[in-house]
Design a protein around this motif. Sequence first.
Motif, PDB file in Angstrom:
ATOM      1  N   THR A 160       0.694  -1.116   0.184  1.00  0.00           N
ATOM      2  CA  THR A 160       0.036  -0.012   0.107  1.00  0.00           C
ATOM      3  C   THR A 160       0.846   1.222  -0.089  1.00  0.00           C
ATOM      4  OG1 THR A 160      -1.682  -1.218   1.163  1.00  0.00           O
ATOM      5  CG2 THR A 160      -1.601   1.081   1.096  1.00  0.00           C
ATOM      6  N   HIS A 161       0.877   1.897  -1.228  1.00  0.00           N
ATOM      7  CA  HIS A 161       1.614   3.100  -1.165  1.00  0.00           C
ATOM      8  C   HIS A 161       0.819   4.393  -1.272  1.00  0.00           C
ATOM      9  CE1 HIS A 161       5.358   0.966  -1.995  1.00  0.00           C
ATOM     10  NE2 HIS A 161       4.645   0.236  -3.009  1.00  0.00           N
ATOM     11  N   PRO A 162       1.041   5.427  -0.825  1.00  0.00           N
ATOM     12  CA  PRO A 162       0.293   6.573  -0.954  1.00  0.00           C
ATOM     13  C   PRO A 162       0.149   7.010  -2.320  1.00  0.00           C
ATOM     14  CG  PRO A 162       2.637   7.159  -0.102  1.00  0.00           C
ATOM     15  CD  PRO A 162       2.580   5.923  -0.209  1.00  0.00           C
ATOM     16  N   LYS A 163      -0.925   7.766  -2.806  1.00  0.00           N
ATOM     17  CA  LYS A 163      -1.053   7.938  -4.125  1.00  0.00           C
ATOM     18  C   LYS A 163      -0.131   9.018  -4.559  1.00  0.00           C
ATOM     19  CE  LYS A 163      -6.114   7.065  -4.425  1.00  0.00           C
ATOM     20  NZ  LYS A 163      -5.892   5.936  -5.385  1.00  0.00           N
ATOM     21  N   SER A 164       0.176   9.284  -6.000  1.00  0.00           N
ATOM     22  CA  SER A 164       1.241  10.006  -6.301  1.00  0.00           C
ATOM     23  C   SER A 164       0.806  10.768  -7.204  1.00  0.00           C
ATOM     24  CB  SER A 164       2.399   8.991  -7.029  1.00  0.00           C
ATOM     25  OG  SER A 164       1.899   8.279  -8.064  1.00  0.00           O
ATOM     26  N   VAL A 165       1.406  12.179  -7.188  1.00  0.00           N
ATOM     27  CA  VAL A 165       1.115  13.309  -7.949  1.00  0.00           C
ATOM     28  C   VAL A 165       2.582  13.495  -8.559  1.00  0.00           C
ATOM     29  CG1 VAL A 165       0.230  15.690  -8.045  1.00  0.00           C
ATOM     30  CG2 VAL A 165      -1.010  13.983  -6.389  1.00  0.00           C
ATOM     31  N   LEU A 166       2.456  14.111  -9.952  1.00  0.00           N
ATOM     32  CA  LEU A 166       3.468  14.423 -10.647  1.00  0.00           C
ATOM     33  C   LEU A 166       3.460  16.021 -11.030  1.00  0.00           C
ATOM     34  CD1 LEU A 166       6.110  14.273 -12.535  1.00  0.00           C
ATOM     35  CD2 LEU A 166       4.424  13.611 -14.415  1.00  0.00           C
ATOM     36  N   THR A 167       4.334  16.708 -10.809  1.00  0.00           N
ATOM     37  CA  THR A 167       4.449  18.221 -11.135  1.00  0.00           C
ATOM     38  C   THR A 167       5.335  18.236 -12.249  1.00  0.00           C
ATOM     39  OG1 THR A 167       4.955  20.496 -10.460  1.00  0.00           O
ATOM     40  CG2 THR A 167       5.790  18.679  -9.482  1.00  0.00           C
ATOM     41  N   ILE A 168       5.073  18.880 -13.292  1.00  0.00           N
ATOM     42  CA  ILE A 168       5.875  19.302 -14.349  1.00  0.00           C
ATOM     43  C   ILE A 168       5.988  20.904 -14.626  1.00  0.00           C
ATOM     44  CG2 ILE A 168       6.174  19.163 -16.924  1.00  0.00           C
ATOM     45  CD1 ILE A 168       4.583  16.632 -16.951  1.00  0.00           C
ATOM     46  N   ALA A 169       6.836  21.424 -14.109  1.00  0.00           N
ATOM     47  CA  ALA A 169       7.219  22.803 -13.822  1.00  0.00           C
ATOM     48  C   ALA A 169       8.411  23.420 -13.725  1.00  0.00           C
ATOM     49  CB  ALA A 169       6.505  23.312 -12.565  1.00  0.00           C
ATOM     50  N   GLY A 170       8.547  24.555 -13.395  1.00  0.00           N
ATOM     51  CA  GLY A 170      10.027  25.350 -13.303  1.00  0.00           C
ATOM     52  C   GLY A 170      10.400  25.129 -11.771  1.00  0.00           C
ATOM     53  N   SER A 171      11.903  25.326 -11.386  1.00  0.00           N
ATOM     54  CA  SER A 171      12.308  25.177 -10.309  1.00  0.00           C
ATOM     55  C   SER A 171      12.298  26.887  -9.812  1.00  0.00           C
ATOM     56  CB  SER A 171      13.542  24.834 -10.279  1.00  0.00           C
ATOM     57  OG  SER A 171      14.214  25.157  -9.059  1.00  0.00           O
ATOM     58  N   ASP A 172      11.962  27.060  -8.303  1.00  0.00           N
ATOM     59  CA  ASP A 172      12.267  28.162  -7.868  1.00  0.00           C
ATOM     60  C   ASP A 172      13.070  28.288  -6.928  1.00  0.00           C
ATOM     61  OD1 ASP A 172      11.895  30.748  -6.314  1.00  0.00           O
ATOM     62  OD2 ASP A 172       9.709  30.581  -5.862  1.00  0.00           O
TER      63      ASP A 172
ATOM     64  N   GLY B  28       5.081  12.874  -4.011  1.00  0.00           N
ATOM     65  CA  GLY B  28       5.461  13.898  -4.875  1.00  0.00           C
ATOM     66  C   GLY B  28       6.533  13.514  -5.871  1.00  0.00           C
ATOM     67  N   MET B  29       6.257  13.601  -7.200  1.00  0.00           N
ATOM     68  CA  MET B  29       7.513  13.512  -8.159  1.00  0.00           C
ATOM     69  C   MET B  29       7.459  14.740  -9.356  1.00  0.00           C
ATOM     70  SD  MET B  29       6.641   9.436  -9.171  1.00  0.00           S
ATOM     71  CE  MET B  29       4.779   9.975  -9.848  1.00  0.00           C
ATOM     72  N   SER B  30       8.797  14.956  -9.656  1.00  0.00           N
ATOM     73  CA  SER B  30       8.863  16.298 -10.674  1.00  0.00           C
ATOM     74  C   SER B  30       9.568  15.994 -11.751  1.00  0.00           C
ATOM     75  CB  SER B  30       9.464  17.127  -9.773  1.00  0.00           C
ATOM     76  OG  SER B  30      10.631  16.842  -9.238  1.00  0.00           O
ATOM     77  N   VAL B  31       9.061  16.882 -12.826  1.00  0.00           N
ATOM     78  CA  VAL B  31       9.782  16.828 -14.158  1.00  0.00           C
ATOM     79  C   VAL B  31      10.160  18.503 -14.281  1.00  0.00           C
ATOM     80  CG1 VAL B  31       9.523  16.809 -16.808  1.00  0.00           C
ATOM     81  CG2 VAL B  31       8.804  14.987 -15.200  1.00  0.00           C
ATOM     82  N   ILE B  32      11.377  18.779 -14.407  1.00  0.00           N
ATOM     83  CA  ILE B  32      11.841  20.244 -14.120  1.00  0.00           C
ATOM     84  C   ILE B  32      11.877  20.441 -15.703  1.00  0.00           C
ATOM     85  CG2 ILE B  32      13.680  21.592 -13.660  1.00  0.00           C
ATOM     86  CD1 ILE B  32      14.003  19.925 -10.946  1.00  0.00           C
TER      87      ILE B  32
ATOM     88  N   ILE C  79      -1.592  14.947 -12.701  1.00  0.00           N
ATOM     89  CA  ILE C  79      -0.448  15.551 -13.211  1.00  0.00           C
ATOM     90  C   ILE C  79      -0.689  17.050 -13.010  1.00  0.00           C
ATOM     91  CG2 ILE C  79       0.970  16.112 -15.222  1.00  0.00           C
ATOM     92  CD1 ILE C  79       0.318  13.475 -16.316  1.00  0.00           C
ATOM     93  N   LYS C  80       0.054  17.816 -12.381  1.00  0.00           N
ATOM     94  CA  LYS C  80       0.088  19.159 -12.622  1.00  0.00           C
ATOM     95  C   LYS C  80       1.111  19.771 -13.498  1.00  0.00           C
ATOM     96  CE  LYS C  80       1.638  23.641 -11.321  1.00  0.00           C
ATOM     97  NZ  LYS C  80       1.600  24.223  -9.927  1.00  0.00           N
TER      98      LYS C  80
END
Length: 464
Positions: A219-231, A252-256, A294-295
Amino acid sequence: MFKQIERLKYTLYAVTDRTWACQNMTLERQVEEAIMGGATLVQLREKHLSTADFIEAALSIKRVTDSYNIPLIINDNVTVAKAVNAAGVHIGQSDTTLNEARRELGNSVIIGVSVNTVAEAIEAELGGANYLGVGAIFETQSKMQVENVSKLTLKQIAKAVSIPVVAIGGINFENVDELSDTGIAGISVISAIFGADDIKNATTKLLSRVKSALGLITTHPKSVLTIAGSDCSGGAGIQADLKTIEAHGLYGMSVITALTAQNTLGVNAVHETPPAFVLKQMDAIFSDIVPEAIKIGMVANPEIIDAIANRLSDYRSNGTSVPVILDPVMVATSGSKLLSDDALDVLKSKLLRFATIITPNIPEAEILSGIKISSKADMISAAMEIERFYHGHILIKGGHLLKGSDDLLYYKGMALWFNQRRLSNENTHGTGCTLSTAIACAISQKMSIPDAVGQAKAYVTGAL
């Protein structure tokens, strides 16, 4: 160090055999059905083809496996594996030696070795094998002359080595549970998949059974991907998104897409990520942990936007459809411009169609609609204009209104207002990023769009 497939990728290892070929289905289609059903690895087994014909068949199968990012292993033929640039080769005790195979293929290619004893297993690992195939465990028509390996020996082999062990031979839906305490990484099957009337369905059911038997269902927490710029200041972009996702108890996962030098005063510099590397990041995520939502935030140029849209299209074609929350970041809170003029058309024509909901602020809604917004009536007019080319939910944020701070959720002619008094707080850097990500978090948990927006607004208000 030789290249390894992650341990989990050996879970369901599908091996082809033309004995089970269907008259009304090509081998390529059979392999695709198996992959769509959940096969994590494919081995092409051809005992009766010439080398030239084997290469031709391998190239054809590899086109299928490559399209799904599934490794292709060639059975017993180093020449073919090298010719088609396969992910690896599997050899037996009487085939090409491990040293010969490694010398021919190099260190980057996966080499699996069939073993039947603990001594053979240890020798293979010391010789540089990446994984071991052990069997036959049960009676099997594909290996009639092979003496069965006991489940005790299988367990001893798995304990004696550090590389993955795959059980082979006669394994099916009915008997896979018997391997539950052996320590193996997965199973290799032929007829249990390719002998089925419905290959895709049989593979899906077998994968579920294998995961259960091997204790791979967690059982894993649900995952959300953000595709955005780094601040770099941490108040907006990727950093704000990941903080929001964590605050919601999600993974949380990210694509920069860009590196920015910015703070609450403004954006000083932007270094855009090459589109090819944006895709590398996306593929790394989708080949392992498919997000529930995905955000998408800052996508600064048309090439990046085009690349993301094309890859989302590829995922959908392969059966992976994930809700997309698109925050069309065009202008920072400080007023700095974050989207080039030539990127707007690509955003509207290619990326918007993948969005479940878009969340422009008033300046961004003005750019999208071409309408000057100074009132709630103007917000509705702008939403109606945007609806001409975008058919999902539209959330126009009212923080830039002179009177009030109400947000409009518009969908198919229906307007829902979220009334909000203006808060006396100058620390609004990153609120748009946070809101859209909070919506993504709610949607990942199967919340309706209006409820997701309401919950996200409450979260941002509480943070302010």
